[in-house]
Design an enzyme around this catalytic site. Structure first.
Site, PDB file in Angstrom:
ATOM      1  N   SER A 194       0.829  -1.206   0.000  1.00  7.14           N
ATOM      2  CA  SER A 194       0.000   0.000   0.000  1.00  7.14           C
ATOM      3  C   SER A 194       0.866   1.260   0.000  1.00  7.14           C
ATOM      4  O   SER A 194       0.484   2.275  -0.588  1.00  7.14           O
ATOM      5  CB  SER A 194      -0.966   0.002   1.178  1.00  7.14           C
ATOM      6  OG  SER A 194      -0.273  -0.053   2.399  1.00  7.14           O
ATOM      7  N   GLU A 195       2.037   1.214   0.650  1.00  7.02           N
ATOM      8  CA  GLU A 195       2.955   2.360   0.620  1.00  7.02           C
ATOM      9  C   GLU A 195       4.399   1.878   0.692  1.00  7.02           C
ATOM     10  O   GLU A 195       4.715   0.912   1.391  1.00  7.02           O
ATOM     11  CB  GLU A 195       2.729   3.309   1.813  1.00  7.02           C
ATOM     12  CG  GLU A 195       1.345   3.875   1.935  1.00  7.02           C
ATOM     13  CD  GLU A 195       1.038   4.965   0.942  1.00  7.02           C
ATOM     14  OE1 GLU A 195       1.972   5.432   0.244  1.00  7.02           O
ATOM     15  OE2 GLU A 195      -0.141   5.357   0.861  1.00  7.02           O
ATOM     16  N   THR A 196       5.259   2.584  -0.021  1.00  8.39           N
ATOM     17  CA  THR A 196       6.704   2.496   0.165  1.00  8.39           C
ATOM     18  C   THR A 196       7.194   3.889   0.513  1.00  8.39           C
ATOM     19  O   THR A 196       6.879   4.860  -0.188  1.00  8.39           O
ATOM     20  CB  THR A 196       7.411   1.984  -1.099  1.00  8.39           C
ATOM     21  OG1 THR A 196       6.948   0.663  -1.410  1.00  8.39           O
ATOM     22  CG2 THR A 196       8.921   1.940  -0.893  1.00  8.39           C
TER      23      THR A 196
END
Length: 261
Positions: A44-46
């Site tokens: 979902s996020e880096t």
């Protein structure tokens, strides 16, 4: 080019729970490359954290776009900072598109210090009823997301959103919430336009949720649970124009990404 890479499960003390985030401390500034890495990671996020003149700068990428604020990847970044970069510090500060953010370490807990969201009435309740296939009690518009309030926790658990319709509405995402049975409030969060139909645990959404429930429940300190499949617990408080969002984190993976020139 080799990049040290960590994957952390945030807002949980157990692997395979909470919300996984990629974390890269590096001096890379190539937005196209960062987006490609985030797409390849498919989380979902880096988070990408660079250090310039002794100050940290953080950016967050979903598989499809850069976002202005992300809670769980900031918590994950602070977890890596405290445990693998500078164990003598108990405050992690980073500049971002949403201003300066802080994370304070308190034993095994990490507390995000984020700006409060401002809520306004969202008048098209019928449209949001179509989105969730369930009529909300109230609908509000925050900085980036629509907040829909429902009558009880079971309703939140059983929601079956229309993701295609969500993508036709010009907002980042949708937060569904209700007063809870064993904590103060529960939520689920949906961001299909960013490539994430349902986010497991969403720190940034609690900048919207905390002021709403603080006013509704007349409480400044609350416990919250995001009731996604992975789930997560958040220790929430509010003071003036800031919210404080506490959670734990656990390392899942550390290694290196090799970028071919």
């Amino acid at each position: 080019m080799n990049l040290k890479y960590y994957q952390v499960d945030a807002f949980t003390s157990q692997q395979f729970k909470g919300n996984p985030a990629g974390v890269i401390f590096s001096d890379i500034s190539d937005t196209v490359l960062m987006q490609k890495i985030a797409f390849e990671n498919n989380l979902s996020e880096t988070a990408f954290i660079s250090e310039i003149d002794n100050e940290f700068y953080i950016r967050w990428f979903t598989p499809y776009c850069e976002v202005d604020l992300c809670g769980h990847a900031t918590l994950a970044s602070a977890f890596i900072f405290f445990n693998y970069i500078d164990s003598n510090k108990d405050i992690f500060k980073a500049n971002s598109k949403s201003g300066e953010l802080r994370v304070t370490k308190n034993s095994s807990m990490y507390y995000l210090d984020f700006p409060i969201d401002k809520l306004n009435e969202y008048k098209n309740i019928q449209l949001i009823e179509e989105v969730f296939n369930e009529k909300p009690e109230a609908v509000l518009m925050g900085r980036h997301d629509i907040l829909a309030i429902f009558n009880n926790e079971n309703t939140i658990q059983n929601l079956k959103p229309n993701f295609s319709l969500m993508c036709d509405i010009d907002v980042r995402g949708f937060i569904a919430s209700a007063e809870a049975n064993h904590v103060d409030f529960v939520s689920r969060c949906f961001f299909p336009i960013t490539g994430i139909n349902e986010d497991p645990v969403t720190g940034s959404a609690h900048t919207t949720l905390i002021p709403y429930w603080s006013n509704k429940l007349n409480k400044n300190n609350m416990m919250a649970k995001q009731i996604s499949e992975r789930g997560g617990l958040l220790d929430c408080s509010i003071k003036d124009d800031r919210v404080f969002i506490g959670g734990q984190a656990v390392l899942y993976f550390s290694g290196a990404i090799e970028i071919k020139s």
